[in-house]
Write a protein that holds these residues in place. Structure first.
Motif, PDB file in Angstrom:
ATOM      1  N   ARG A  63      -3.581   2.112  -2.907  1.00  0.00           N
ATOM      2  CA  ARG A  63      -3.683   3.015  -1.761  1.00  0.00           C
ATOM      3  C   ARG A  63      -5.071   2.859  -1.151  1.00  0.00           C
ATOM      4  O   ARG A  63      -5.968   2.264  -1.750  1.00  0.00           O
ATOM      5  CB  ARG A  63      -3.422   4.461  -2.169  1.00  0.00           C
ATOM      6  N   SER A  74      -0.148   4.218   0.660  1.00  0.00           N
ATOM      7  CA  SER A  74      -0.575   5.134   1.722  1.00  0.00           C
ATOM      8  C   SER A  74       0.121   4.826   3.040  1.00  0.00           C
ATOM      9  O   SER A  74       0.526   5.736   3.781  1.00  0.00           O
ATOM     10  CB  SER A  74      -2.086   5.043   1.939  1.00  0.00           C
ATOM     11  N   THR A  75       0.264   3.545   3.339  1.00  0.00           N
ATOM     12  CA  THR A  75       0.800   3.139   4.647  1.00  0.00           C
ATOM     13  C   THR A  75       2.205   2.558   4.569  1.00  0.00           C
ATOM     14  O   THR A  75       2.844   2.354   5.610  1.00  0.00           O
ATOM     15  CB  THR A  75      -0.124   2.080   5.268  1.00  0.00           C
ATOM     16  N   ARG A  76       2.670   2.268   3.351  1.00  0.00           N
ATOM     17  CA  ARG A  76       3.966   1.610   3.131  1.00  0.00           C
ATOM     18  C   ARG A  76       3.996   0.192   3.685  1.00  0.00           C
ATOM     19  O   ARG A  76       5.072  -0.423   3.785  1.00  0.00           O
ATOM     20  CB  ARG A  76       5.122   2.415   3.758  1.00  0.00           C
ATOM     21  N   CYS A  85       0.842  -1.198   0.000  1.00  0.00           N
ATOM     22  CA  CYS A  85       0.000   0.000   0.000  1.00  0.00           C
ATOM     23  C   CYS A  85       0.876   1.247   0.000  1.00  0.00           C
ATOM     24  O   CYS A  85       1.766   1.388   0.848  1.00  0.00           O
ATOM     25  CB  CYS A  85      -0.907  -0.011   1.233  1.00  0.00           C
ATOM     26  N   TYR A 142      -9.006  -1.301  -1.407  1.00  0.00           N
ATOM     27  CA  TYR A 142      -8.046  -0.353  -1.965  1.00  0.00           C
ATOM     28  C   TYR A 142      -8.519   0.111  -3.343  1.00  0.00           C
ATOM     29  O   TYR A 142      -9.391  -0.500  -3.959  1.00  0.00           O
ATOM     30  CB  TYR A 142      -6.668  -1.012  -2.127  1.00  0.00           C
TER      31      TYR A 142
END
Length: 266
Positions: A204, A184-186, A182, A195
């Motif tokens: 993301r 967004s969050t890594r 992701c 997602y």
């Protein structure tokens, strides 16, 4: 209907007896001569009165444009050979964008595509014509194309076969994002979270204003490992791949894709 399926003769070619394959050679010397290159016809159209321009997908040279002089003449040896979905060994010379075809020989060894499989084959060819740059070798993608044609000919489930090829095409052309992490969050995608996939960056978290296809983390994981046992994965991956391909095509329509959607919802 696209030009790719305009010639009904391409669906049932009359092939000459197979010849013993020659070892392929790379272009060398001032003429850029290549002999015995594994190849498939993607598309062809008339050129002058008796010739054809043939778009070919070759194993070691990628997509190449060849002028087949005299191929439309009734007694031309090329007339019955330059058919789609038939494995060939092609020879040509020249270094311009359009080379001159010297010869093409039918290799054989593959079942013909019929009915829905035939239309799926035209879809694959249209993707390759529109997404592959000329003279950009993709030997792994060529092998995947051969495998895909064989799977379609053996009536394996077309939606799954097509999804695997679409993903391979995006990977081989360097535009496939990693679906397992992701942005967004890594963190790795969570199979229990939904997602969207940014075509340029990857998955993301969903935002309120998003209009992109929403897919579960499980679907993203399944697509990455080519696991289509879950019907939800099959359904969501269809929408996802349609979206990603449309982005790479810049919104240009795929004629055969629309026919498949209309007829079979593939």
């Amino acid at each position: 209907m696209s030009k790719l399926e305009a010639d009904p003769a391409s669906a049932a070619p009359v092939a000459p007896p197979p010849r013993r394959p020659r070892a392929p050679q790379r272009a060398n010397g001032p003429t850029g001569r290549v002999t015995g290159q594994p190849a498939f016809v993607l598309h062809s159209y008339p050129y002058k009165e008796t010739s054809l321009i043939v778009d070919m997908f070759t194993r070691d040279h990628g997509r190449v444009g060849l002028v087949a002089k005299g191929a439309k003449r009734p007694h031309s040896q090329l007339r019955g050979v330059l058919q789609t979905f038939q494995p060939l060994q092609a020879s040509w010379s020249g270094k311009a964008e359009l080379r001159t075809m010297i010869d093409a020989e039918w290799v054989g060894g593959m079942l013909p595509l019929e009915k829905t499989a035939l239309l799926c084959g035209f879809y694959l060819n249209e993707l390759l014509v529109k997404l592959l740059a000329r003279d950009d070798p993709h030997p792994a993608l060529f092998d995947h194309y051969v495998s895909t044609l064989n799977q379609l000919a053996h009536q394996e489930p077309a939606p799954i076969v097509l999804r695997k090829f679409e993903r391979a095409l995006l990977k081989e052309t360097g535009v496939a994002a990693d679906l397992t992490r992701c942005t967004s969050t890594r963190a790795p995608v969570d199979p229990n979270v939904d997602y969207v996939v940014d075509p340029e960056r990857g998955p993301r978290l969903v935002r309120a204003a998003d209009q992109w296809p929403v897919v579960s983390g499980k679907t993203l994981q399944d697509v990455e490992r080519e696991d289509y046992a879950d019907p939800a994965t099959v359904a969501q991956s269809k929408q996802l791949m349609r979206f990603l391909l449309a982005h790479q095509l810049g919104g240009a329509p795929l004629n055969t894709r629309q026919i498949l959607i209309d007829l079979m919802q593939l």
